[in-house]
Design a protein around this motif. Sequence first.
Motif, PDB file in Angstrom:
ATOM      1  N   LYS A  26       0.348  14.627   0.429  1.00 19.01           N
ATOM      2  CA  LYS A  26      -0.824  15.423   0.061  1.00 19.01           C
ATOM      3  C   LYS A  26      -0.360  16.839  -0.244  1.00 19.01           C
ATOM      4  O   LYS A  26       0.340  17.446   0.560  1.00 19.01           O
ATOM      5  CB  LYS A  26      -1.788  15.427   1.234  1.00 19.01           C
ATOM      6  N   ASN A  31      -1.259  10.920   1.239  1.00 16.46           N
ATOM      7  CA  ASN A  31      -2.490  10.635   0.521  1.00 16.46           C
ATOM      8  C   ASN A  31      -2.428   9.192   0.040  1.00 16.46           C
ATOM      9  O   ASN A  31      -1.773   8.883  -0.949  1.00 16.46           O
ATOM     10  CB  ASN A  31      -2.568  11.589  -0.684  1.00 16.46           C
ATOM     11  N   TRP A  32      -3.011   8.249   0.797  1.00 17.76           N
ATOM     12  CA  TRP A  32      -2.854   6.834   0.449  1.00 17.76           C
ATOM     13  C   TRP A  32      -3.661   6.502  -0.782  1.00 17.76           C
ATOM     14  O   TRP A  32      -4.812   6.890  -0.910  1.00 17.76           O
ATOM     15  CB  TRP A  32      -3.275   5.958   1.628  1.00 17.76           C
ATOM     16  N   MET A  33      -3.051   5.769  -1.686  1.00 18.29           N
ATOM     17  CA  MET A  33      -3.747   5.347  -2.897  1.00 18.29           C
ATOM     18  C   MET A  33      -4.701   4.219  -2.522  1.00 18.29           C
ATOM     19  O   MET A  33      -4.364   3.349  -1.730  1.00 18.29           O
ATOM     20  CB  MET A  33      -2.756   4.830  -3.938  1.00 18.29           C
ATOM     21  N   GLY A  81       1.460   5.659  -0.782  1.00 17.81           N
ATOM     22  CA  GLY A  81       0.813   6.960  -0.870  1.00 17.81           C
ATOM     23  C   GLY A  81       1.825   8.053  -1.123  1.00 17.81           C
ATOM     24  O   GLY A  81       3.010   7.909  -0.797  1.00 17.81           O
ATOM     25  N   GLU A  97       0.860  -1.169   0.000  1.00 18.34           N
ATOM     26  CA  GLU A  97       0.000   0.000   0.000  1.00 18.34           C
ATOM     27  C   GLU A  97       0.899   1.222   0.000  1.00 18.34           C
ATOM     28  O   GLU A  97       1.843   1.296   0.786  1.00 18.34           O
ATOM     29  CB  GLU A  97      -0.890  -0.012   1.245  1.00 18.34           C
TER      30      GLU A  97
END
Lengths: 176, 574, 353
Positions: free
Chosen positions: B79, B97-99, B76, B74
Amino acid sequence: MAITVSRPKLNWSERLYLPAIAAGMAITIKHFKNMLFGRTKVTMQYPEEKWDSHMPEHYRGAPALVRDDTGRVRCVACQLCEFICPPRAIKIIPGEIPAGDRFAKVEKFPHEFDIDMIRCIYCGLCEEVCPEQAIYLRKDYAITGFTRADMVHNKEKLLEIGGVMHGVVLKWNEKK
Amino acid sequence: MLVEHEQEHDYETLMADPATSAQLVNVQINGVWHQFPKGTRLIEACEQAGSYIPRYCYHKKLTSPGNCRMCLIEMGLPKMGPDRKPELGEDGKPVINWMPRPQISCAQDVSEGLGVRTDSPLAQECRKGVMEFLLINHPLDCPICDQAGECRLQEFSVEYGNAESRFLENKVKKPKNIELGPRVTLDDERCILCSRCIRFCQEIAHDDVLGFIDRGSHSVLTAHPGKRLENNYSLNTVDICPVGALTSSDFRFQMRVWFLKETKSFCTSCATGCNTIIGTRQDAIYRQTPRENNAVNSSWMCDYGRLNFGYLQSDKRLLQPEILSGDKLIAAEWNVAITHAAVQLKHFSGWEIAILASGRMTNEELWLTSRLAKILGVELIDIVPRQGPGDDILLSTDRNPNMNGAQILGVTRWPGARLRDITDGIISGRVKALVALGENPIEIGLTFAQLQALPAFVVMNLLEDESISAATAVLPSFGFAEKRGSMINGKGRLQRLNRSVRGPGEARDDWEILRDLIQAYSGQNSETDSRPGGIHSIEDVFRQMSESFPQFAGLSLSKIGDLGVQIFGTEATR
Amino acid sequence: MDYFFLTISLVKIVALLAVVLGMMNYTVYAERRISALIQDRLGPNRVGPAGLFQPIADAAKFLLKEDFTPGHVNKFYYWLAPCLAMIPAITTLAVVPFGSTLFGVPMVIADINVGVLFVFAIASLGVYGIVIAGWSSNSKYPFLGGVRSTSQMISYELSLGLAVIPVFLLIGQLRLSEVVRYQIEHGWMIAPFVGDWANPHKWLLAIPMMISFVVFTIAIFAETNRLPFDLPEAETELVGGYHTEYGSMKFGLFFLGEYVAMITGSAIIVTLFLGGWHFPSIPDGSHGWGWGLVNIFIFFSKVAVLLFVFIWVRWTLPRFRYDQLMRLGWVFFFEIALANIFLAAIILAYFPQ
């Protein structure tokens, strides 16, 4: 810290020991008498009496290799038993099954499979570890021989003890 | 490489520091900030940070195709605020900002402010799913599979997979037991289509022979039509294959890998000296595999060197010292054989003796050889050069592993230059004694009859060859896997041999034989200039050698280490 | 020269030896079977019917074993010791009357008038076997066993000697056949109810006789190194004691010597206290050779019963500690035996028949 154990105070008759000796002699003569008249149960007289008939299902006798219903030697020489064997009694030399053979799909077989029954401790780990349901501890317990070489069970001997095992998984069939 | 970022360290100051921000980027791995140089693969960065990500297709010496999907994580990015600057959270670090979807970590380089979760529920779920897919058509071959015990599929199945299969249909049947080349056997059912072998052949071996055909679950690995995997590096595909699809035909069904005792050593088949691991069990060598050493061989080795150990177990090994008695060789005790050889050599003066040494000897043995030459007063000493076709990858044209050692230690300045003098001297009868150390004099142009005519012909060797029966004393010695010692490869790197098996029969370590021969001849264990202490171990030999030769100054066998020491640059030799 | 006497003596010696050695072998067998039965086991039951041939197998084993001599021993004394352990025990039997008469010949090899002194003189030699074995083995455990045995045997010989004095005060002779004859006439020493039971004098005399019997029997236990007094060879403490360094038949001689000593000791107890070959209402050998044989059988039956007691005690009682053993010998038995002599003397002096 040392613990002081107080010795019991003995009275006069106890200090004489004679009553105690007499009581002890009475006990031993009672055992003697009961044995003499067959009132005490004793151990099984081995060669004449045998346990075979009521040997339990889980009895761990000599380890042996088995064949399955198709007649294939179950062992594929993965050598896990050789690895797990605590006294290192097992020695396997793997071989390759030639292409034209009926069981060529299995590819590998034990070219030599020796269990040194002098070393074997009948622990059953080989049976437990076997991924192919190929080695089982049978109920043979009187393993004897005149030389060390006699006590090494080779592949033929192991298969002879093992015989055929029914109802095992046939995972090397063509469908698989 | 890895710089652990302390928690209390302020992110802003780090960003502002020009020295760090020029080369290093900040990456958050499992909630902890780390710094890595730019260009680091994310999968490598995570591994350095202590979070190993499972992988099948990724290999750090090869390109990343990203086709196995095992390394999903996971991820990110920071942001960005309206001012195109990362928004900082309450802790002063960028908010990530996690994908929503997982990414493969093997095809991703680290970048500033990148966030990674390697063990999040999503990542775990992904791995579990990938494992289940990979195992759907995988056969239950483990009991007969040579990879078992070092199989990634087994390992990751235990760590990340399911205990049971949910698959009810029949497995896809694929070809098994195919000879892909003279040394490699392929089992397509076991193949997980990672394409490592394909990329190795393209990128490292420069011999594009492998590829996938067919589609979906029927996709199989195969050699291109009319081609075979027969290049000299084919067995490296077996090493990098994460499963048991590619197996070595030589090692096939010989021994399970968990029985093998692994000894770090290096290959002595050419001057490259590829680092190896020798796999042995009960004094038998079963295989040799390359060991990573980026200064020498990267992670590879050639098939020629890898398979060149069988001679150590051949039945032609010399097992017993022998001396000439009457007209035939008879077995003798070691001290008798050594004394016999020394007494024979005493009959001649230095100019009547020639020594034929070998570029396969270790530095220690070569140093003792030069001492022997000095004590005997021998001028006629040479190394037999050994050439073969080389390539641009690893294999050197110089097939002697220690020619540099022989030159440094002064055994010979121009290898092969005096061979002619030796042969001529023997033919003319001027040279009456020959000491052949690990070499067969017939190979340098002498005949058996000429050797038999020599009054003294002392042989120290491992294998019985046609010259042995002409010898007056035979001293059986050890091979490369049976002894300790050091050699200098073609690029000036000092490397160490470790003992992996015991020598056969009554054969002895070469340095002991040479030491005893010197002792029997000169009567003393120490050098003539009364150095303190004699030679009682291979360490003593190295210590005394390093006192005479500045190249070895400050070193010992243990200080050489597993990866070797560069003792002179490549320019000096080439 | 009386050839008849010589021939008869030789025949008696051979016959007695045969009986005693056979008895010795079967005592070993009995020991093993009885100990097994006491411990709820079966014991040797494989060789022959009920294991009866076991002693033969044991003897064969002992004889066929390699007869080695350790390098560190004193060879002469090492070889001498087993003989000294066996010979005195057998020799003692020469003076014991083991039957009445057979064809008019008295069933005793040498009916000498110092019978009981001969017994003590020869039996005392038995200690030499053990001491010499312990010393010549040149090894720690045998040495300790030898030392223990010396002091133990010397200590208990004292009680042994003192315990029989009341018997001879009463009889006035040392000849053992006289002791038996007295008991036939006046009832057994410890059994006043045999014979003229109404005589109060006999009942009074039975008190010192009983004490003598008990002390003598216990001292015999100690003299033969039987449990609870087997300190010279205490396995748990001294490995094998004085015979640790011995093997094959030399060990066998020590082992069997112990059993012969038991038989001899039992024979003497039977002779002195239990009426010898006599049993009430059974006539002696002068009434026909059949009765003579029955008398011999009675004698050996009594011996066998005593042997059973020996074995029974061994498998019941634990071993004494060494200091307890010496305390028992010197502080109790010695004093009891001494006081017993005075008691017997007083009874004989002040309560005449």
